[in-house]
Design an enzyme around this catalytic site. Sequence first.
Site, PDB file in Angstrom:
ATOM      1  N   ASP A   1       0.700  -1.272   0.115  1.00 48.01           N
ATOM      2  CA  ASP A   1       0.132   0.161   0.078  1.00 48.01           C
ATOM      3  C   ASP A   1       0.968   1.203   0.179  1.00 48.01           C
ATOM      4  O   ASP A   1       0.465   2.194  -0.721  1.00 48.01           O
ATOM      5  CB  ASP A   1      -0.785  -0.236   1.141  1.00 48.01           C
ATOM      6  CG  ASP A   1      -2.104   0.980   1.199  1.00 48.01           C
ATOM      7  OD1 ASP A   1      -1.971   1.923   0.319  1.00 48.01           O
ATOM      8  OD2 ASP A   1      -3.067   0.932   1.905  1.00 48.01           O
TER       9      ASP A   1
ATOM     10  N   HIS B   1      -6.307   4.922   7.096  1.00 44.89           N
ATOM     11  CA  HIS B   1      -5.640   5.813   6.698  1.00 44.89           C
ATOM     12  C   HIS B   1      -5.867   6.909   7.624  1.00 44.89           C
ATOM     13  O   HIS B   1      -6.665   7.015   8.558  1.00 44.89           O
ATOM     14  CB  HIS B   1      -6.005   5.931   5.100  1.00 44.89           C
ATOM     15  CG  HIS B   1      -5.507   5.004   4.305  1.00 44.89           C
ATOM     16  ND1 HIS B   1      -4.611   5.128   3.249  1.00 44.89           N
ATOM     17  CD2 HIS B   1      -5.677   3.778   4.272  1.00 44.89           C
ATOM     18  CE1 HIS B   1      -4.370   4.133   2.512  1.00 44.89           C
ATOM     19  NE2 HIS B   1      -5.047   3.123   3.120  1.00 44.89           N
TER      20      HIS B   1
ATOM     21  N   CYS C   1      -4.464   4.648  -2.139  1.00 50.84           N
ATOM     22  CA  CYS C   1      -5.276   4.137  -3.392  1.00 50.84           C
ATOM     23  C   CYS C   1      -5.157   4.980  -4.592  1.00 50.84           C
ATOM     24  O   CYS C   1      -5.503   6.058  -4.716  1.00 50.84           O
ATOM     25  CB  CYS C   1      -6.575   3.414  -3.339  1.00 50.84           C
ATOM     26  SG  CYS C   1      -7.280   2.952  -4.332  1.00 50.84           S
TER      27      CYS C   1
END
Length: 285
Positions: free
Chosen positions: A12, A203, A234
């Site tokens: 990520d 997040h 993302c």
Amino acid sequence: MTVTITEVVLRDGLQDEAVVVAVADRIAIAEALAESGIRHIEAGSFVNPERVPQMAGVDELAAALPRADEVHYSFLALNGRGVRRAVDAGAENVLVVASASGGHSRTNAGRDVDAAIEDVARAVAENPGTSFIAGVSTAFACPFDGDVPADRLVSVAERFAAMGVRRIGLADTLGTATTDHVVRSLAAVRDALPDVDLSLHLHNAHGQALRTVDAAIDLGVVHFDSATGGYGGCPFAPGAHGNIATEDLVAHLHSRGISTGIDETALANASELLERALARAVPVV
């Protein structure tokens, strides 16, 4: 009390950077993270490298990571093709992911939620010898559809549970969900699936992530994702913010007397290694 942290910077974290870190550097970072005491590392994703070039070389990475009984690597897959690639590469654990919201699913996975889950379910059924965990993206808020109702999240989680998956992570992909929102939705999923191990992937848009961690711990959650340096986001969710930083999460938990098994000094060394690798990485073409 002990909390388990899954380090996600190699997947990520790197996927939202404008560079491609060499496989050798990714392996070195994984080794340094393991040396700090981190026992769960999300090392990459089996996705189309044309869409996410930062994950190029993931097959080589999966084969080359040093194996140790106490360190567990996982790799993300969005569809059946990704699952098959991960299995062929020898991935120990495969994280299958679907979005709770239709808008994000169409942008991220190229299909609606039902089609995405059905594809993943077939792949899970075809690989009974593989360990699967699940993740639900945009579990609380979507950049296209707005807030995600709890019953929709529960429905997606229930479909993963029906595949036999026993650990499901709920992701605040944007990082904008309030603590109250996360708690309400988390409680709804827990009530619907009391035998499933739930984790959170947070997040951190407004600095609320640690407060959300505390509230989730009060609900019995003891597994969280984080990324060294707070990197991440993302590419297919406009407005997504970086992950909760592993350094901040570990320090916060330790200040509360909660054990993580992670050495903060060694973690800082791993963070420095990451920064050096990013500095010499090749820009995304």
